[in-house]
Scaffold this active site. Structure first.
Site, PDB file in Angstrom:
ATOM      1  N   VAL A   1      47.095  46.897  35.238  1.00  0.00           N
ATOM      2  CA  VAL A   1      47.168  47.016  33.792  1.00  0.00           C
ATOM      3  C   VAL A   1      45.878  47.671  33.316  1.00  0.00           C
ATOM      4  O   VAL A   1      44.780  47.247  33.680  1.00  0.00           O
ATOM      5  CB  VAL A   1      47.344  45.639  33.123  1.00  0.00           C
ATOM      6  CG1 VAL A   1      47.409  45.792  31.614  1.00  0.00           C
ATOM      7  CG2 VAL A   1      48.585  44.949  33.644  1.00  0.00           C
ATOM      8  N   CYS A   2      46.014  48.720  32.536  1.00  0.00           N
ATOM      9  CA  CYS A   2      44.861  49.399  31.956  1.00  0.00           C
ATOM     10  C   CYS A   2      43.910  49.852  33.078  1.00  0.00           C
ATOM     11  O   CYS A   2      44.335  50.459  34.044  1.00  0.00           O
ATOM     12  CB  CYS A   2      44.182  48.485  30.951  1.00  0.00           C
ATOM     13  SG  CYS A   2      43.077  49.321  29.796  1.00  0.00           S
ATOM     14  N   VAL A   3      42.629  49.532  32.948  1.00  0.00           N
ATOM     15  CA  VAL A   3      41.652  50.020  33.918  1.00  0.00           C
ATOM     16  C   VAL A   3      41.671  49.224  35.217  1.00  0.00           C
ATOM     17  O   VAL A   3      40.855  49.457  36.108  1.00  0.00           O
ATOM     18  CB  VAL A   3      40.234  50.041  33.322  1.00  0.00           C
ATOM     19  CG1 VAL A   3      40.170  50.992  32.144  1.00  0.00           C
ATOM     20  CG2 VAL A   3      39.779  48.653  32.917  1.00  0.00           C
TER      21      VAL A   3
ATOM     22  N   THR B   1      46.242  55.266  33.901  1.00  0.00           N
ATOM     23  CA  THR B   1      45.300  54.245  33.462  1.00  0.00           C
ATOM     24  C   THR B   1      45.008  54.526  32.000  1.00  0.00           C
ATOM     25  O   THR B   1      45.576  55.459  31.417  1.00  0.00           O
ATOM     26  CB  THR B   1      44.013  54.264  34.302  1.00  0.00           C
ATOM     27  OG1 THR B   1      43.191  53.136  33.958  1.00  0.00           O
ATOM     28  CG2 THR B   1      43.215  55.547  34.086  1.00  0.00           C
TER      29      THR B   1
END
Length: 330
Positions: free
Chosen positions: A117-119, A137
């Site tokens: 998730v995300c970074v 990302t």
């Protein structure tokens, strides 16, 4: 099916982004509710110890298990969130803790599918799990991910990407979209749509939906380019040729092209088209204007040109986009 058959592990560590941790469990909990527990999901938060973990938001979270507790358990889905730091120039940098990276590498070996998730994609990449994969990302760290891991194909545009059994998400609210996609993969689209309604997510966005909003792109490093970007947005209905933009910036056509390539990583033509598409998207979502009026207001000139740009940029048509993402009554 009342017994647990799908163990979902969310990785916890100091400084982790709070929403990345709390968003996915809410989706899986609603999937259990919508299927009368038949989904069989068990979600646990795993950390190195049972001590509280302080998230990037300053909120403390209690782990359910330690990594060692999972040593003999088969994991269905591993969810790896991320953490960032902001430097003195307000630039975002993804962080990776070698100890967390090693734990993720170990867990991934016993996991059916791995997600970030995300970074959190930076953690997966550091663990060697993204080599040869197409991934996404958060847009603010996409260049860092590509620079740090040349073997990874980074696409900063989609809100999530699936490449085999590896799923990567763009982060923030798109952690919900990624989780809904996982539910759909397990239980079908109908269950995922019911969960989306419970979350008051009027739209269950497909993976190809862009995370990027052009006027809100990362700020460039020069005032001249910032002025050009605002000039484009203010005059979107005008022709905005390379010659027009070069004259506005008081540079040659060739120099303008070089500036756009260096600062924004694209050509003037492609950038202007992307802004036109973004403005058209907003009008399709929030107004009942005709396609002819939108095409004119956004500088496309004709509906055919508008349609071609949407197909090129979003792989859909303006009509289909409005049907799917409209936020005002027809």
């Amino acid at each position: 099916m009342n017994s647990v058959s799908r163990l979902i592990v969310v990785v916890l560590f100091e400084g982790v982004d709070l929403l990345d941790v709390t968003g996915p469990p809410e989706v899986f909990a609603l999937a259990r509710r919508e299927t009368d527990e038949a989904a069989g999901y068990e979600v646990v938060l795993a950390a190195e110890t049972m001590d509280p973990v302080t998230t990037g938001a300053g909120v403390r979270v209690l782990p359910d298990v330690t990594f060692d507790d999972l040593s003999t358990r088969r994991v269905d889905t591993l969810i790896v969130p991320g953490a960032v730091e902001i430097d003195g120039r307000r630039r975002v940098h993804a962080l990776t803790d070698p100890a967390v990276v090693e734990r993720v590498r170990q867990l991934a070996g016993r996991t059916r599918r791995v997600t970030s998730v995300c970074v959190g994609a930076h953690v997966l990449a550091a663990a060697g799990l993204l080599d040869g994969k197409r991934v996404t990302t958060h847009w603010s760290t996409a260049r860092q991910l590509a620079d740090d891991h040349p073997a990874v194909e980074v696409d900063a545009d989609p809100i999530f990407i699936r490449d085999g059994d590896v799923w990567t998400g763009a982060g923030i609210s798109s952690c919900l979209d990624l989780s809904l996609a996982l539910v759909a993969d397990d239980l079908g689209e109908a269950v995922a749509l019911r969960v989306a309604r419970q979350l008051v997510m009027y739209l269950k966005r497909p993976s190809g939906q862009s995370q990027f909003s052009v006027p809100l792109e990362q700020v460039s490093t020069t005032r001249r380019v910032e002025e050009l970007r605002h000039h484009v947005l203010r005059n979107i209905a005008e022709p905005l040729t390379v010659a027009d933009l070069a004259a506005h910036a008081h540079v040659s056509d060739r120099q303008l092209t070089r500036i756009f390539k260096t600062e924004l990583g694209t050509t003037p033509y492609a950038y202007v088209e992307s802004v036109r598409v973004e403005v058209a998207r907003q009008q399709l979502e929030s107004t009942d204007a005709t396609l002819e009026r939108i095409a004119s207001a956004c500088g496309f000139g004709t509906v055919d040109t508008l349609v071609r740009a949407f197909r090129r940029r979003l792989d859909t048509t303006p009509t289909e986009y409005r049907r799917r993402f409209r936020t005002v009554p027809a």
